[in-house]
Design an enzyme around this catalytic site. Structure first.
Site, mmCIF file in Angstrom:
data_model
loop_
_atom_site.group_PDB
_atom_site.id
_atom_site.type_symbol
_atom_site.label_atom_id
_atom_site.label_comp_id
_atom_site.label_asym_id
_atom_site.label_seq_id
_atom_site.Cartn_x
_atom_site.Cartn_y
_atom_site.Cartn_z
ATOM 1 N N ASP A 130 34.803 -18.965 14.947
ATOM 2 C CA ASP A 130 34.347 -17.653 15.381
ATOM 3 C C ASP A 130 33.190 -17.861 16.358
ATOM 4 O O ASP A 130 32.634 -18.964 16.463
ATOM 5 C CB ASP A 130 33.891 -16.861 14.148
ATOM 6 C CG ASP A 130 33.253 -15.538 14.483
ATOM 7 O OD1 ASP A 130 33.835 -14.782 15.284
ATOM 8 O OD2 ASP A 130 32.162 -15.263 13.957
ATOM 9 N N ASP A 169 30.540 -14.818 17.434
ATOM 10 C CA ASP A 169 29.373 -14.011 17.110
ATOM 11 C C ASP A 169 28.836 -14.343 15.728
ATOM 12 O O ASP A 169 29.547 -14.255 14.724
ATOM 13 C CB ASP A 169 29.715 -12.517 17.176
ATOM 14 C CG ASP A 169 29.798 -12.009 18.604
ATOM 15 O OD1 ASP A 169 28.889 -12.308 19.393
ATOM 16 O OD2 ASP A 169 30.779 -11.308 18.932
ATOM 17 N N SER A 179 37.488 -14.974 18.797
ATOM 18 C CA SER A 179 36.450 -13.960 18.637
ATOM 19 C C SER A 179 36.980 -12.547 18.816
ATOM 20 O O SER A 179 37.767 -12.271 19.716
ATOM 21 C CB SER A 179 35.329 -14.202 19.659
ATOM 22 O OG SER A 179 34.374 -13.165 19.624
ATOM 23 N N ASP A 191 31.954 -16.390 9.774
ATOM 24 C CA ASP A 191 30.863 -15.703 9.086
ATOM 25 C C ASP A 191 31.349 -14.461 8.351
ATOM 26 O O ASP A 191 30.541 -13.619 7.969
ATOM 27 C CB ASP A 191 29.747 -15.333 10.077
ATOM 28 C CG ASP A 191 30.098 -14.142 10.945
ATOM 29 O OD1 ASP A 191 31.218 -14.123 11.497
ATOM 30 O OD2 ASP A 191 29.269 -13.225 11.080
#
Length: 297
Positions: free
Chosen positions: A46, A48, A161, A235
């Site tokens: 990922d 961000d 992303s 995340d």
């Protein structure tokens, strides 16, 4: 060297911010990754709040959409409109009680509304590029070493992303991290001949469809069939599906950054092999990569 010795060498034990629920599983995966070496390795991450920081000097960092949404390119009423949308949908994104089947449509609505606000704001490519170069969120400490190491050893990196691909690519360029082994799959803006923003390329990518269904070219995975070991970085629970589509997978080491909302720790430790709590560095990932890559030098 035993796998438990490897865990100690990599400093994955006896650190309060590192959480490993099934140590024997992690030991086995690490041993397999090291034994197989770089020829069988790929990394999927990922962007961000995974490659980029969640916070810096105690201040919450922007995500890739924020670089545009919170910039001077947007009027104050428009920024307020974006904030209202985010404040409504983000709690639903991270909710532990809303079923995934409901979340998917919510996330489609979320990103569609944000993109529609962008389209109504008379944005042009030149100003967008200038804004990104001038105010992009910082990357995690050690991200430069992470990217350059993968490039030097020719290990493919897929950056997957739900953010803005234009921002991600401009950031990599800004920090001299544009490498041929790295591919970015994300939401990219569409401009007309005069440079005006007129749309976004399909398909819409949100947090819960980051899998092979949105890859522009399914051969990305199939052309690298020998790379059956994966290090996955994310995340959120939605990031766990990023390796779906990798053929003949042997091992997936899932490393999750829990940046905030620490009440989700139990959920994260059930889903990720290694959970890093409020860690703004790439230290753990880089130490694991070094062990794998050094095994054949």
């Amino acid at each position: 060297m035993s796998s438990s010795s490897m865990l100690r060498l990599l400093r994955l034990v006896e650190q309060d911010h590192i959480h490993i629920t099934d140590a024997s599983r992690v030991e086995k995966i690490l041993s397999d990754l090291v034994a197989a070496g770089k020829q069988k390795l790929r990394v999927i991450s990922d962007f961000d709040q995974t490659l980029s920081r969640y916070a810096f000097n105690g201040v919450r960092c922007q995500m890739s959409h924020d670089v545009i949404a919170q910039s001077s390119l947007m009027s104050e009423p428009t920024r307020a409109k974006v904030k209202k949308v985010v404040d409504y949908y983000y709690p639903k994104e991270i909710s532990l009680t809303i079923p995934l089947s409901e979340k998917v449509q919510l996330m489609v609505d979320f990103w569609t509304q944000i993109h529609d606000i962008f389209l109504a704001s008379d944005l042009n490519q030149r100003d967008i590029s200038s804004t990104i170069r001038g105010s992009s969120p910082p990357l995690r400490e050690g991200c430069d070493a992470f990217m350059s190491t993968l490039h030097r050893h020719d290990v493919p990196l897929l950056v997957f992303s739900a953010g803005l691909g234009d921002v991600i690519q401009e950031m990599f360029s800004k920090y001299n991290m544009v490498y041929p082994n790295c591919r970015v799959v994300s939401n990219f803006m569409k401009f007309d001949g005069a440079g005006k923003l007129v749309g976004f390329h399909d398909p819409l990518i949100h947090i819960f469809n980051k899998n092979k269904s949105v890859l522009p070219d399914e051969s990305y995975f199939t052309n690298q069939r020998e790379r059956t070991n994966v290090i996955l970085l994310g995340d959120s629970p939605g990031d766990l599906q990023m390796a779906d589509g990798v053929p003949n997978v042997e091992n997936v080491l899932k490393i999750g950054y829990l940046n905030a909302h620490l009440e989700r720790l139990d959920t994260f430790t059930e889903l990720y092999d290694i959970v890093l709590v409020q860690d703004e560095t790439m230290d753990v990932v880089n130490s694991i990569l070094k062990k794998i890559l050094d095994s054949q030098t």
